[in-house]
Design an enzyme around this catalytic site. Sequence first.
Site, PDB file in Angstrom:
ATOM      1  N   GLU A  18     -28.221  -2.022  40.149  1.00 36.01           N
ATOM      2  CA  GLU A  18     -29.962  -1.885  40.101  1.00 36.01           C
ATOM      3  C   GLU A  18     -30.227  -0.555  39.822  1.00 36.01           C
ATOM      4  OE1 GLU A  18     -31.104  -3.074  44.146  1.00 36.01           O
ATOM      5  OE2 GLU A  18     -30.003  -1.413  45.033  1.00 36.01           O
TER       6      GLU A  18
ATOM      7  N   LYS B  36     -33.939  -5.845  52.120  1.00 34.97           N
ATOM      8  CA  LYS B  36     -34.417  -4.674  52.111  1.00 34.97           C
ATOM      9  C   LYS B  36     -34.406  -3.959  53.304  1.00 34.97           C
ATOM     10  CE  LYS B  36     -38.504  -2.632  49.278  1.00 34.97           C
ATOM     11  NZ  LYS B  36     -37.878  -2.362  47.860  1.00 34.97           N
TER      12      LYS B  36
ATOM     13  N   THR C  93     -42.639  -2.974  50.258  1.00 35.79           N
ATOM     14  CA  THR C  93     -43.593  -2.276  49.378  1.00 35.79           C
ATOM     15  C   THR C  93     -44.246  -3.103  48.584  1.00 35.79           C
ATOM     16  OG1 THR C  93     -42.025  -0.449  49.633  1.00 35.79           O
ATOM     17  CG2 THR C  93     -43.811  -0.004  48.151  1.00 35.79           C
TER      18      THR C  93
END
Lengths: 276, 276
Positions: free
Chosen positions: A174, A141, A28
């Site tokens: 995270e 990811k 992204t």
Amino acid sequence: VTYVDGTKCAVLPSDDRGLQYGDGLFETLALSGQTPQHWALHLARLQDGARRLGIACPASDLWRQDLAAASAGLSGRHVAKLILTRGSGGRGYTPPTDARPRRIVQISPWPTWPGVTPEHGVRVIECSVPLGRNRVLAGIKHLNRLEQVLASAEIAAAGADEGLMFDDRAQLVEGTRSNVFLVIDGALCTPRLDEAGVHGVMRTLVMKAADSLSVAVSEQAVSRATLAQASELFLCNSLIGLWPVREIDGPAPRRYADFALTRRLIGALRDEGSLA
Amino acid sequence: VTYVDGTKCAVLPSDDRGLQYGDGLFETLALSGQTPQHWALHLARLQDGARRLGIACPASDLWRQDLAAASAGLSGRHVAKLILTRGSGGRGYTPPTDARPRRIVQISPWPTWPGVTPEHGVRVIECSVPLGRNRVLAGIKHLNRLEQVLASAEIAAAGADEGLMFDDRAQLVEGTRSNVFLVIDGALCTPRLDEAGVHGVMRTLVMKAADSLSVAVSEQAVSRATLAQASELFLCNSLIGLWPVREIDGPAPRRYADFALTRRLIGALRDEGSLA
């Protein structure tokens, strides 16, 4: 606007392994006009993930062509999401040896974050959904994001801006869609990501900016005790930039009033053109 | 043949959350003519998974209508795969409150397993890809299957029939697409699935069949030391039925020659109509 394998198209075959198994990766990134920001870093992470999953990553030029076509005529900021799947087919889980990877490029409006005023810091919760640990998937990811989906439902229910995610050993990893930095004794520290989490592009840029400011940075295990030592805390990703944390809701609520180093880092990243 | 939301159709919108995040569930079941085998058990697992993920599960009748339409005119055995996703949209990971779940029904030919002769047992490896543990996702058949994909690539490379998967504590969890049972001192034991793994429909049926044969069954932590005590080992799922294991390749290779209890269970399951 969506492009699939270079063609404007908003559907994909239902036998795509991205749907069937989450067998793929995504990125992204921020688009400024037609220009993807930090392209080299996003591409490098995608290539690293593809190598680790054994998916042939399409060449940079193909992605750039799709991005240019999908963003033609746009001005201002938009979000580009790239998805790379292993493609269609195969007998069950086994990856087909002749798989033709599929690339998907989606352009969306720049998001708004209702109620978020970064200058005053954001409010986060401690998510109860844990992150599983798996060294084979850590850092990349990939498309297996159910943990983040469930944690995001918790955050929405709490009306918070983001959430901190912990592993089964109660180590901070995270945010659901951001990396986390702590300031302890004037130095930066951020969780190691060798068993869970995503190596964020903005995380890398923050670490470089800290270097340029001669601020020490360590990657380490971050327990709740470590978290309690932090005088400042901030979140970062390619879209939000850096968000100072004002408040952690949870079993041990904490408030932060000091955003000094976070603001210095934001300044340094803006000066070098890494943040809008 | 694929049906999406009741319509014959082999594509789906690229904004489906199944693709974007693996935000959904699936079931793989045997069709005999038009009749799904063990429908009640598959539906119950799907409903349980949907409840845990906060997805509204379409009513049984809708699935049955799709299955009937997609399998019209078929005879003999086929495989039906049902996929339930949370549907399209939402802002990032956060599940949209008005999500319209999407259902996908795919019919495929009955698979062949080249080289597998269940009467002589199958050859398995110990996969090096670990299973992450997450109590929030354990047990359900969700769409986050990258661990199984990577382990299946190992199995294909080794030319084995299946692979055993272990968690980060070296506890046996399951095969990539099957549950595992051990025979120790004449009793059955199978790994607990409260931190990883899938509650298989055939696993449930095996446990009931063992009961009917007055064979004790325990669910427990299965270390490599426990595994070394087993005199028999078998794998099971809704398609393969029961596969006795002849050989485990790996750091501590083992061979099994005793399939007696496995065969008794296969007999009992056939007698009650649970196995073809």
